[in-house]
Design an enzyme around this catalytic site. Structure first.
Site, PDB file in Angstrom:
ATOM      1  N   PRO B  68       0.759  -1.345  -0.088  1.00  0.00           N
ATOM      2  CA  PRO B  68      -0.054  -0.248  -0.205  1.00  0.00           C
ATOM      3  C   PRO B  68       0.853   1.211   0.150  1.00  0.00           C
ATOM      4  O   PRO B  68       1.816   1.244   0.687  1.00  0.00           O
ATOM      5  CB  PRO B  68      -0.867  -0.126   1.109  1.00  0.00           C
ATOM      6  CG  PRO B  68      -0.455  -1.315   2.022  1.00  0.00           C
ATOM      7  CD  PRO B  68       0.554  -1.969   1.068  1.00  0.00           C
ATOM      8  N   HIS B  69       0.365   2.403  -0.766  1.00  0.00           N
ATOM      9  CA  HIS B  69       1.112   3.794  -0.764  1.00  0.00           C
ATOM     10  C   HIS B  69       0.315   4.700  -1.516  1.00  0.00           C
ATOM     11  O   HIS B  69      -0.983   4.088  -1.608  1.00  0.00           O
ATOM     12  CB  HIS B  69       2.426   3.487  -1.567  1.00  0.00           C
ATOM     13  CG  HIS B  69       2.315   3.150  -3.133  1.00  0.00           C
ATOM     14  ND1 HIS B  69       2.047   1.601  -3.387  1.00  0.00           N
ATOM     15  CD2 HIS B  69       2.207   3.575  -4.276  1.00  0.00           C
ATOM     16  CE1 HIS B  69       2.046   1.398  -4.470  1.00  0.00           C
ATOM     17  NE2 HIS B  69       1.955   2.684  -5.319  1.00  0.00           N
ATOM     18  N   VAL B  70       0.620   5.995  -1.427  1.00  0.00           N
ATOM     19  CA  VAL B  70      -0.374   6.844  -1.685  1.00  0.00           C
ATOM     20  C   VAL B  70       0.759   8.184  -2.259  1.00  0.00           C
ATOM     21  O   VAL B  70       1.878   8.083  -2.486  1.00  0.00           O
ATOM     22  CB  VAL B  70      -1.457   7.446  -0.391  1.00  0.00           C
ATOM     23  CG1 VAL B  70      -0.108   7.885   0.530  1.00  0.00           C
ATOM     24  CG2 VAL B  70      -2.398   8.208  -0.861  1.00  0.00           C
TER      25      VAL B  70
END
Lengths: 93, 151
Positions: B68-70
């Protein structure tokens, strides 16, 4: 002639960075001149002019009109040789 | 440069008891927030992105992973978080978004600039490509085991 590859992912930060590096190295090893352009999948339409191929690590929800290749093998290593062969096959003409 | 340089031992969670990807992201993102690497809205933004553009990756061994990343605007300083999960939790496939990927390893990426930290990202990909290393991470009993495996 230099070919242009759009390398897209969700944020144009993480996975496309890894994929673009790997593609550049693989194409160089195969004697192909390529330029990679990184973008978010949602921005692909802005980069299509003059592009030969899209390698993407996220889902593309429209038909861009040029070949699209799944870039996950550059992250996971699974099927990496096959996907490099496919890229070279598309770009060699 | 080693991946351990970006992995604060306090951002490692072992055998997390979670039932959903949201719980995993909240736990890991909470650590990165406590440690000052990300903004207050990082967790919500990462959850929103995961729902729209998932990060599950089927791997070659018995264990799959999610990363997960943003967007960079939610990150103050680049860092990693790592969680092993007590049991498989469903994430969705990064390219085929309706395909479930049961994961036991989650590596959260917090990146503060575009195209930054290429080496760190390549190191993460390198981990994903080594089933034996992933097994070592999953069976790690303590943070020292994790750091030793990654070094």
């Amino acid at each position: 002639m230099t070919k242009t590859i759009i390398v897209s992912c969700g944020t144009a930060i993480a996975t496309s960075t890894v994929a673009a590096k790997a593609i550049e190295e693989a194409c160089k090893a195969a004697g192909l001149n390529v330029r990679t352009t990184q973008c978010k999948a949602a921005e692909i339409k802005n980069y299509l002019d003059g592009a030969d191929l899209i390698v993407t690590t996220s889902q593309i929800r429209f038909d861009p009109g040029i070949p699209v290749i799944n870039g996950l093998p550059f992250l996971t290593g699974i099927g990496r040789d096959k996907v490099i062969e496919e890229i070279i096959e598309i770009l060699k003409d | 440069m080693n991946i351990v340089d970006f992995l604060n031992p306090e951002a490692i969670i072992l055998n997390l008891n979670a039932d959903s990807s949201e719980q995993v992201i909240r736990a890991l993102g909470g650590k990165l927030l406590e440690l000052g690497y990300v903004t207050d809205d990082f967790v919500d933004a990462t959850l929103a992105r995961e729902a729209n553009m998932p990060t599950g990756l089927p791997l070659g061994g018995s264990v799959n992973a999610a990363i997960p990343h943003v967007d960079i605007e939610y990150v103050k300083k680049s860092a990693l978080g790592l969680a092993t999960l007590e049991r498989e939790v469903v994430f969705y496939n990064m390219v085929e978004n309706d395909v479930e990927v049961p994961c036991r390893l989650v590596i959260m990426l917090a990146l503060d600039a575009p195209k930054s930290q290429v080496e760190m990202l390549q190191s993460v990909a390198g981990i994903l490509q080594q089933p034996a290393l992933i097994d070592a991470l999953i069976t790690a009993k303590n943070v020292e085991d994790v750091l030793a495996a990654l070094r």
